[in-house]
Design a protein around this motif. Structure first.
Motif, PDB file in Angstrom:
ATOM      1  N   LEU A 382       0.841  -1.189   0.000  1.00 34.77           N
ATOM      2  CA  LEU A 382       0.000   0.000   0.000  1.00 34.77           C
ATOM      3  C   LEU A 382       0.882   1.246   0.000  1.00 34.77           C
ATOM      4  O   LEU A 382       1.820   1.352   0.787  1.00 34.77           O
ATOM      5  N   SER A 383       0.551   2.193  -0.867  1.00 32.13           N
ATOM      6  CA  SER A 383       1.328   3.433  -0.904  1.00 32.13           C
ATOM      7  C   SER A 383       0.984   4.338   0.273  1.00 32.13           C
ATOM      8  O   SER A 383       1.767   5.222   0.631  1.00 32.13           O
ATOM      9  N   GLY A 384      -0.187   4.142   0.875  1.00 29.18           N
ATOM     10  CA  GLY A 384      -0.578   4.911   2.053  1.00 29.18           C
ATOM     11  C   GLY A 384      -0.215   4.181   3.333  1.00 29.18           C
ATOM     12  O   GLY A 384       0.756   3.424   3.389  1.00 29.18           O
ATOM     13  N   GLY A 385      -1.023   4.386   4.373  1.00 32.41           N
ATOM     14  CA  GLY A 385      -0.737   3.749   5.652  1.00 32.41           C
ATOM     15  C   GLY A 385      -2.011   3.415   6.396  1.00 32.41           C
ATOM     16  O   GLY A 385      -3.081   3.950   6.098  1.00 32.41           O
ATOM     17  N   THR A 386      -1.911   2.532   7.375  1.00 33.13           N
ATOM     18  CA  THR A 386      -3.052   2.136   8.200  1.00 33.13           C
ATOM     19  C   THR A 386      -2.633   2.093   9.664  1.00 33.13           C
ATOM     20  O   THR A 386      -1.457   2.263  10.007  1.00 33.13           O
ATOM     21  N   ASP A 387      -3.597   1.797  10.525  1.00 35.81           N
ATOM     22  CA  ASP A 387      -3.310   1.665  11.952  1.00 35.81           C
ATOM     23  C   ASP A 387      -2.465   0.438  12.268  1.00 35.81           C
ATOM     24  O   ASP A 387      -2.037   0.275  13.423  1.00 35.81           O
ATOM     25  N   ASN A 388      -2.209  -0.416  11.282  1.00 33.93           N
ATOM     26  CA  ASN A 388      -1.279  -1.521  11.508  1.00 33.93           C
ATOM     27  C   ASN A 388       0.107  -1.018  11.887  1.00 33.93           C
ATOM     28  O   ASN A 388       0.882  -1.733  12.531  1.00 33.93           O
ATOM     29  N   LYS A 389       0.438   0.201  11.480  1.00 31.33           N
ATOM     30  CA  LYS A 389       1.737   0.766  11.847  1.00 31.33           C
ATOM     31  C   LYS A 389       1.877   0.874  13.359  1.00 31.33           C
ATOM     32  O   LYS A 389       2.902   0.516  13.937  1.00 31.33           O
ATOM     33  N   ALA A 390       0.834   1.394  14.008  1.00 33.87           N
ATOM     34  CA  ALA A 390       0.891   1.528  15.463  1.00 33.87           C
ATOM     35  C   ALA A 390       0.953   0.165  16.130  1.00 33.87           C
ATOM     36  O   ALA A 390       1.753  -0.061  17.046  1.00 33.87           O
ATOM     37  N   LEU A 391       0.123  -0.767  15.669  1.00 36.67           N
ATOM     38  CA  LEU A 391       0.107  -2.097  16.283  1.00 36.67           C
ATOM     39  C   LEU A 391       1.446  -2.804  16.130  1.00 36.67           C
ATOM     40  O   LEU A 391       1.834  -3.611  16.981  1.00 36.67           O
ATOM     41  N   SER A 392       2.163  -2.511  15.044  1.00 33.47           N
ATOM     42  CA  SER A 392       3.457  -3.168  14.829  1.00 33.47           C
ATOM     43  C   SER A 392       4.452  -2.829  15.933  1.00 33.47           C
ATOM     44  O   SER A 392       5.402  -3.582  16.183  1.00 33.47           O
ATOM     45  N   LEU A 393       4.263  -1.708  16.612  1.00 32.21           N
ATOM     46  CA  LEU A 393       5.160  -1.318  17.706  1.00 32.21           C
ATOM     47  C   LEU A 393       5.039  -2.261  18.890  1.00 32.21           C
ATOM     48  O   LEU A 393       5.917  -2.285  19.759  1.00 32.21           O
ATOM     49  N   LEU A 394       3.953  -3.051  18.926  1.00 32.47           N
ATOM     50  CA  LEU A 394       3.791  -4.086  19.948  1.00 32.47           C
ATOM     51  C   LEU A 394       4.170  -5.464  19.409  1.00 32.47           C
ATOM     52  O   LEU A 394       3.893  -6.476  20.050  1.00 32.47           O
ATOM     53  N   GLY A 395       4.797  -5.498  18.228  1.00 30.22           N
ATOM     54  CA  GLY A 395       5.210  -6.762  17.642  1.00 30.22           C
ATOM     55  C   GLY A 395       4.100  -7.488  16.909  1.00 30.22           C
ATOM     56  O   GLY A 395       4.207  -8.698  16.649  1.00 30.22           O
ATOM     57  N   ILE A 396       3.033  -6.772  16.544  1.00 33.92           N
ATOM     58  CA  ILE A 396       1.883  -7.376  15.880  1.00 33.92           C
ATOM     59  C   ILE A 396       2.053  -7.283  14.369  1.00 33.92           C
ATOM     60  O   ILE A 396       2.302  -6.199  13.829  1.00 33.92           O
ATOM     61  N   THR A 397       1.929  -8.412  13.680  1.00 32.92           N
ATOM     62  CA  THR A 397       2.055  -8.466  12.224  1.00 32.92           C
ATOM     63  C   THR A 397       0.712  -8.150  11.592  1.00 32.92           C
ATOM     64  O   THR A 397      -0.292  -8.801  11.885  1.00 32.92           O
ATOM     65  N   GLY A 398       0.686  -7.131  10.709  1.00 31.17           N
ATOM     66  CA  GLY A 398      -0.584  -6.661  10.178  1.00 31.17           C
ATOM     67  C   GLY A 398      -0.761  -6.882   8.691  1.00 31.17           C
ATOM     68  O   GLY A 398       0.211  -6.850   7.914  1.00 31.17           O
ATOM     69  N   TYR A 399      -2.010  -7.084   8.300  1.00 33.01           N
ATOM     70  CA  TYR A 399      -2.390  -7.249   6.895  1.00 33.01           C
ATOM     71  C   TYR A 399      -3.608  -6.383   6.584  1.00 33.01           C
ATOM     72  O   TYR A 399      -4.393  -6.055   7.486  1.00 33.01           O
ATOM     73  N   GLY A 400      -3.763  -6.039   5.312  1.00 34.63           N
ATOM     74  CA  GLY A 400      -4.957  -5.360   4.842  1.00 34.63           C
ATOM     75  C   GLY A 400      -5.896  -6.359   4.202  1.00 34.63           C
ATOM     76  O   GLY A 400      -5.556  -6.966   3.186  1.00 34.63           O
ATOM     77  N   PHE A 401      -7.080  -6.548   4.809  1.00 31.66           N
ATOM     78  CA  PHE A 401      -8.004  -7.567   4.317  1.00 31.66           C
ATOM     79  C   PHE A 401      -9.435  -7.121   4.599  1.00 31.66           C
ATOM     80  O   PHE A 401     -10.031  -7.480   5.605  1.00 31.66           O
ATOM     81  N   ALA A 402      -9.968  -6.291   3.711  1.00 30.20           N
ATOM     82  CA  ALA A 402     -11.375  -5.889   3.747  1.00 30.20           C
ATOM     83  C   ALA A 402     -12.006  -6.474   2.488  1.00 30.20           C
ATOM     84  O   ALA A 402     -12.058  -5.825   1.442  1.00 30.20           O
ATOM     85  N   PRO A 403     -12.455  -7.725   2.552  1.00 27.43           N
ATOM     86  CA  PRO A 403     -12.793  -8.483   1.333  1.00 27.43           C
ATOM     87  C   PRO A 403     -14.034  -7.958   0.615  1.00 27.43           C
ATOM     88  O   PRO A 403     -15.113  -7.855   1.202  1.00 27.43           O
ATOM     89  N   LEU A 404     -13.858  -7.611  -0.653  1.00 26.53           N
ATOM     90  CA  LEU A 404     -14.962  -7.120  -1.476  1.00 26.53           C
ATOM     91  C   LEU A 404     -14.835  -7.701  -2.884  1.00 26.53           C
ATOM     92  O   LEU A 404     -13.797  -7.518  -3.535  1.00 26.53           O
TER      93      LEU A 404
END
Length: 442
Positions: A382-404
């Motif tokens: 993604l060229s932009g960003g999501t709240d996964n960035k903040a969660l990654s600071l706690l060691g959480i691996t994030g994905y973008g998955f809003a299925p349509l």
């Protein structure tokens, strides 16, 4: 919202989406606007109605996030966080065909600000959570369901605030899913047909929002001045705009392009991928932004009177960098703007790059294919960003998955922050079914 005991997520997802759109949560980025509290109260009420006990957390008055934990069968497994954001970017009604906060159903779509970014996904999450609560379904592992404030301004009053002040809410979470991934694009195939390819977001560029300030000599507008800060700023941003950032294909981008090339039969090179990218339709803009670092001037501020040369002139620049490129990007900007321009970092956030493999990815792919068996699933950055960035600071691996599953002729991706934002009702129902399957199998 009254539903029968055996209601399915797809039965109420459309109505939930409409109700969320009708709550104006415009985020102007300067602390003004209505905030998210009304939406947070609405979401919490929908959860309490089915016996859940969500917590509302405010970072400032009216700036509210909602979090609820649902225990799973295996409490020892890493929990899954499914999250969305409640705020939206502003909308000017005169630019739209409909009232942007009407949630109107028209031409088989729900229209309004947030229909794409991201009250559609919020509605899917809410519908699925209400279903498992009503039916007493225990997910395989703990679920942490979060709806954040302030994502559209970098998350400082939302996800970052919660990570800093309430990390206990995310204790034991190992993975997360959220927005800007899982939607389909229809592409031609090498045999002359076409197929849907779902873009699963595995990476995000980093953010550096900077302010450039040029200094010079103030004076009368009628007097020649070779230290005019506006001229110095103009020269600096002209150099920045003319700079050709070198291309580098990170693994998620390479895998996407290779997969798309195999599907379409269209070859590409590192220097020229134009013909291949055109087959992504409206999504090509997001992908083009991930082929290299980028910098775009977005705001200017200079002067206070027609006949006065000011002492300062400034410009805001939105810089996005690939994983591992932050230092290189900042040095390049410094070299380009020159000695008379200072650089102030207003907001920065990290780049992410998660693997396109593992049990969660396999579960997301399987959930999509269960509803659309002939489809392909490809990773993308993604060229932009999501709240996964903040969660990654706690060691959480994030994905973008809003299925349509989207109609081939719907130019979906450009509606992020665009006008006449809308999502097909059938796509919402599809997404609710896929997300429900993922919740019950991951």
């Amino acid at each position: 919202m009254t539903q029968t005991a055996n209601s399915r997520p797809e039965d109420e997802v459309v109505g939930i989406c409409q109700d969320l759109i009708r709550i104006d949560t415009s985020n102007y980025g300067d602390g003004s606007g209505p905030g998210e509290r009304a939406a947070a109260d609405h979401v919490a009420g929908l959860f309490r109605e089915v016996g859940l006990d969500p917590e509302i957390i405010e970072s400032d008055p009216g700036r509210a996030s909602v979090v609820v934990r649902i225990p799973g069968k295996d409490r020892e497994r890493g929990a899954l966080c499914i999250h969305g954001h409640l705020d939206v970017v502003p909308a000017d009604a005169k630019d739209w065909e409909v009232d942007p906060f009407s949630g109107l159903e028209k031409d088989g779509c729900i229209w309004g600000r947030g229909a794409v970014d991201m009250k559609d996904m919020d509605a899917m999450i809410i519908a699925c959570v209400r279903h498992i609560a009503r039916e007493g379904i225990v997910p395989p592992r703990d679920l942490v369901i979060a709806f954040f404030a302030d994502e559209e301004a970098g998350g400082l009053r939302g996800s970052h605030f919660l990570i800093d002040t309430r990390p206990d809410l995310f204790e034991g979470v190992s993975e997360a899913i959220s927005e800007v991934g899982g939607y389909s694009v229809t592409v031609p195939t090498a045999d002359g047909g076409e197929t849907r390819a779902y873009l699963l977001q595995t990476a995000e560029k980093g953010i550096a929002w900077i302010r450039l300030t040029a200094t010079g000599r103030a004076g009368h507008g009628s007097v020649p001045n070779d230290e005019n800060p506006i001229a110095r700023l103009a020269e600096a941003i002209s150099r920045l705009a003319a700079h050709k950032w070198p291309r580098e294909y990170i693994p998620s981008v390479r895998t996407l392009l290779d997969g798309l090339s195999e599907l379409t039969g269209v070859s590409y090179s590192d220097e020229d991928a134009e013909e291949l990218l055109e087959h992504l339709g409206g999504a090509q803009g997001f992908v083009r932004g991930t082929l290299q670092d980028t910098s775009n001037v977005t705001m200017l501020d200079a002067g206070y009177k027609h006949n006065v040369i000011p002492q300062h002139a400034s410009a805001n620049v939105d810089c996005r960098f690939l994983p591992g490129h932050e230092d290189e990007l900042m040095q390049t900007v410094k070299d380009l703007v020159g000695e008379h321009v200072t650089i102030e970092v207003l907001h920065r956030d990290i780049a992410l790059d998660s693997p396109f493999e593992g049990p969660l990815v396999e579960a997301m792919v399987a959930a999509l294919k269960a509803e659309d068996p002939e489809a392909e699933v490809l990773p993308y950055c993604l060229s932009g960003g999501t709240d996964n960035k903040a969660l990654s600071l706690l060691g959480i691996t994030g994905y973008g998955f809003a299925p349509l599953r989207l109609p081939a002729d719907l130019d979906f991706a450009p509606m992020f922050h665009g006008i006449n934002e809308r999502v097909p009702t059938e796509s919402l129902r599809f997404g609710a079914r896929v997300l429900q399957r993922l919740i019950e199998t991951s």
